[in-house]
Design a protein around this motif. Sequence first.
Motif, PDB file in Angstrom:
ATOM      1  N   MET A 194       0.851  -1.199   0.000  1.00  0.00           N
ATOM      2  CA  MET A 194       0.000   0.000   0.000  1.00  0.00           C
ATOM      3  C   MET A 194       0.881   1.241   0.000  1.00  0.00           C
ATOM      4  N   ALA A 195       0.545   2.210  -0.827  1.00  0.00           N
ATOM      5  CA  ALA A 195       1.341   3.429  -0.931  1.00  0.00           C
ATOM      6  C   ALA A 195       1.238   4.231   0.361  1.00  0.00           C
ATOM      7  N   THR A 196       2.338   4.819   0.766  1.00  0.00           N
ATOM      8  CA  THR A 196       2.323   5.693   1.935  1.00  0.00           C
ATOM      9  C   THR A 196       1.669   7.021   1.570  1.00  0.00           C
ATOM     10  N   ILE A 197       1.357   7.812   2.600  1.00  0.00           N
ATOM     11  CA  ILE A 197       0.701   9.100   2.347  1.00  0.00           C
ATOM     12  C   ILE A 197       1.616  10.030   1.553  1.00  0.00           C
ATOM     13  N   LEU A 198       2.896  10.084   1.909  1.00  0.00           N
ATOM     14  CA  LEU A 198       3.799  10.963   1.167  1.00  0.00           C
ATOM     15  C   LEU A 198       3.925  10.542  -0.290  1.00  0.00           C
ATOM     16  N   ARG A 199       3.936   9.251  -0.545  1.00  0.00           N
ATOM     17  CA  ARG A 199       3.998   8.786  -1.938  1.00  0.00           C
ATOM     18  C   ARG A 199       2.696   9.095  -2.673  1.00  0.00           C
ATOM     19  N   LYS A 200       1.588   8.990  -1.949  1.00  0.00           N
ATOM     20  CA  LYS A 200       0.303   9.337  -2.563  1.00  0.00           C
ATOM     21  C   LYS A 200       0.276  10.817  -2.942  1.00  0.00           C
ATOM     22  N   ILE A 201       0.799  11.672  -2.069  1.00  0.00           N
ATOM     23  CA  ILE A 201       0.863  13.102  -2.369  1.00  0.00           C
ATOM     24  C   ILE A 201       1.810  13.359  -3.533  1.00  0.00           C
ATOM     25  N   ALA A 202       2.987  12.733  -3.490  1.00  0.00           N
ATOM     26  CA  ALA A 202       3.977  12.929  -4.557  1.00  0.00           C
ATOM     27  C   ALA A 202       3.424  12.483  -5.905  1.00  0.00           C
ATOM     28  N   GLU A 203       2.743  11.347  -5.908  1.00  0.00           N
ATOM     29  CA  GLU A 203       2.151  10.846  -7.155  1.00  0.00           C
ATOM     30  C   GLU A 203       1.126  11.838  -7.703  1.00  0.00           C
ATOM     31  N   GLN A 204       0.327  12.412  -6.805  1.00  0.00           N
ATOM     32  CA  GLN A 204      -0.669  13.392  -7.228  1.00  0.00           C
ATOM     33  C   GLN A 204      -0.001  14.633  -7.824  1.00  0.00           C
ATOM     34  N   LEU A 205       1.041  15.117  -7.174  1.00  0.00           N
ATOM     35  CA  LEU A 205       1.705  16.330  -7.654  1.00  0.00           C
ATOM     36  C   LEU A 205       2.305  16.122  -9.039  1.00  0.00           C
ATOM     37  N   LEU A 206       2.860  14.958  -9.280  1.00  0.00           N
ATOM     38  CA  LEU A 206       3.459  14.676 -10.589  1.00  0.00           C
ATOM     39  C   LEU A 206       2.413  14.408 -11.658  1.00  0.00           C
ATOM     40  N   SER A 207       1.248  13.914 -11.244  1.00  0.00           N
ATOM     41  CA  SER A 207       0.203  13.614 -12.222  1.00  0.00           C
ATOM     42  C   SER A 207      -0.521  14.871 -12.695  1.00  0.00           C
ATOM     43  N   ARG A 208      -0.443  15.948 -11.896  1.00  0.00           N
ATOM     44  CA  ARG A 208      -1.128  17.190 -12.272  1.00  0.00           C
ATOM     45  C   ARG A 208      -0.183  18.003 -13.157  1.00  0.00           C
ATOM     46  N   THR A 209      -0.295  17.778 -14.452  1.00  0.00           N
ATOM     47  CA  THR A 209       0.596  18.437 -15.407  1.00  0.00           C
ATOM     48  C   THR A 209      -0.054  19.642 -16.086  1.00  0.00           C
ATOM     49  N   MET A 210      -1.364  19.773 -15.931  1.00  0.00           N
ATOM     50  CA  MET A 210      -2.085  20.895 -16.545  1.00  0.00           C
ATOM     51  C   MET A 210      -2.754  21.717 -15.443  1.00  0.00           C
ATOM     52  N   PHE A 211      -2.655  23.029 -15.542  1.00  0.00           N
ATOM     53  CA  PHE A 211      -3.277  23.925 -14.583  1.00  0.00           C
ATOM     54  C   PHE A 211      -4.161  24.908 -15.343  1.00  0.00           C
ATOM     55  N   SER A 212      -5.317  25.173 -14.794  1.00  0.00           N
ATOM     56  CA  SER A 212      -6.239  26.098 -15.447  1.00  0.00           C
ATOM     57  C   SER A 212      -5.711  27.528 -15.367  1.00  0.00           C
ATOM     58  N   ASP A 213      -6.228  28.376 -16.221  1.00  0.00           N
ATOM     59  CA  ASP A 213      -5.876  29.795 -16.166  1.00  0.00           C
ATOM     60  C   ASP A 213      -6.270  30.398 -14.816  1.00  0.00           C
ATOM     61  N   LEU A 214      -7.395  29.927 -14.264  1.00  0.00           N
ATOM     62  CA  LEU A 214      -7.839  30.441 -12.973  1.00  0.00           C
ATOM     63  C   LEU A 214      -6.829  30.103 -11.880  1.00  0.00           C
ATOM     64  N   ALA A 215      -6.346  28.864 -11.882  1.00  0.00           N
ATOM     65  CA  ALA A 215      -5.360  28.459 -10.877  1.00  0.00           C
ATOM     66  C   ALA A 215      -4.084  29.278 -10.997  1.00  0.00           C
ATOM     67  N   ILE A 216      -3.623  29.477 -12.218  1.00  0.00           N
ATOM     68  CA  ILE A 216      -2.400  30.261 -12.437  1.00  0.00           C
ATOM     69  C   ILE A 216      -2.615  31.707 -12.000  1.00  0.00           C
ATOM     70  N   ASP A 217      -3.771  32.277 -12.335  1.00  0.00           N
ATOM     71  CA  ASP A 217      -4.052  33.663 -11.949  1.00  0.00           C
ATOM     72  C   ASP A 217      -4.068  33.814 -10.430  1.00  0.00           C
ATOM     73  N   ARG A 218      -4.679  32.860  -9.746  1.00  0.00           N
ATOM     74  CA  ARG A 218      -4.741  32.951  -8.283  1.00  0.00           C
ATOM     75  C   ARG A 218      -3.373  32.731  -7.651  1.00  0.00           C
ATOM     76  N   ALA A 219      -2.573  31.859  -8.250  1.00  0.00           N
ATOM     77  CA  ALA A 219      -1.203  31.683  -7.770  1.00  0.00           C
ATOM     78  C   ALA A 219      -0.407  32.964  -7.957  1.00  0.00           C
ATOM     79  N   ARG A 220      -0.576  33.597  -9.110  1.00  0.00           N
ATOM     80  CA  ARG A 220       0.073  34.879  -9.371  1.00  0.00           C
ATOM     81  C   ARG A 220      -0.326  35.934  -8.351  1.00  0.00           C
ATOM     82  N   ASP A 221      -1.627  36.026  -8.065  1.00  0.00           N
ATOM     83  CA  ASP A 221      -2.101  37.004  -7.086  1.00  0.00           C
ATOM     84  C   ASP A 221      -1.486  36.743  -5.714  1.00  0.00           C
TER      85      ASP A 221
END
Length: 457
Positions: free
Chosen positions: A1-28
């Motif tokens: 069973m994957a550990t929590i940190l590996r589950k988080i790491a896997e999620q971060l690497l799988s998210r390769t596309m970000f919406s314009d809204l997410a980028i705008d809010r990160a910029r703000d």
Amino acid sequence: MATILRKIAEQLLSRTMFSDLAIDRARDAAVDTIGCMIAGRGDESVAALIRAFDGEIAGGGAARLVTGGSASPSFAALINATAAHALDFDDNFHPARAHASAVLVPALLAVLTRGKATSGRRFLEAYLAGLEAQAAVGFGVNPSHYNRGWHATATVGSIGAAAGVARLFGADENGLAAAMSLATSFACGPKGQFGTTAKPLHAGIAARNAVDAARMALAGMSGRPDILERPQGFLDLFGGDDARGWDGLTFEAEHIIESRGVVTKRHPCCASTHRAIDALLDLKQEHGLLAGDIARIETKVGISAARNLAYPAPTDEMQARFSMQYCLATAFLKGSLSLSDFTRQEIGRPEIREFMPRIEMRSYSADEEKGVERLPHVVTVTMRDGRILNKSRLHAKGSLEAPMSVREREVKFIDCLRWGNRNVSGASFLQLRGLANSENLSGDDPFWSLITGHQSP
């Protein structure tokens, strides 16, 4: 069973596309944090760090300082993040119970050293990765962890920011998990330090820890990937009595900054005061209230908020930021709060001191809070003519539910420039808002002249 940190790491690497809204809010969030860094660079907490590490700074380094000059990435993260949090004007992130950006943005800036360039968009994507990691770590322990007395900015913030820095470095799943695991070993920060210069230092330490943990992980250092959930791990030791763990942790297609957002601060003081301030200002505007007509003001807030606000009669500007009585009295009498309200001279003003004893604060009971993520803060005003007025706020101004306009953000940014003794101009705000379009962001980038007030050497 994957550990929590590996589950988080896997999620971060799988998210390769970000919406314009997410980028705008990160910029703000990044621009807001840079403004807070500039405003806080002259604070005593930052000055103490400069004195403490003068030799290391005098020797220079590859990373830029908001105070001018340069140092190693570790010291740059420490100093810049302390500056970002020094005036308690930086944003809040409820899923982590942390000042997420005050840790993340300076940590990421610190590794943009001379000769190591990245794009503005990649920088913001790393910010979003770190934010999502903070939310995921916080999911398992908050609010129990925060209510137990841990300053999650220094704990959850450190772990999540390490993932953001590692992501900017291009780490794989093992590297991301290792960075977060190592940062868990660094995590500390008691809320008992609130009202002292150690409080903004917590953000600085967390940012430095994030940078160091990511660099160590990429160099081959590792820790247990199950350190969050295992016996004698983070949950066991830091979780508190009611922490739920990560069994229910899921990730949505929508990024957490889209669904929950970060809360940009309207007022330069502890966020535990903000909903009460907004509610009182609402009542003042709706009813045309005058100070002489008010007999008593009562506030009802969350348990953790009441514990945070430990200074009913503050004696200095840092204590004033953690005083419900001072913040409410000043906001009511002046109609708003600004950075200039938190000085030794201002906190002693007779009219404010006369008004403060009329303000009382109490908290919800443990039974009322049990099983509820968020309860409104309530303000009750008793008038001298016997009328009783009530107002409740579930969300503060600056939240996703009550957002600040671009103009309001610019006004705040200019207030920060003015407090930081910088040239007051909206041009800097507009230039930084173009961050996502930068193709060559590094320690040599001209945008650093906006932050430090000096050209790159």
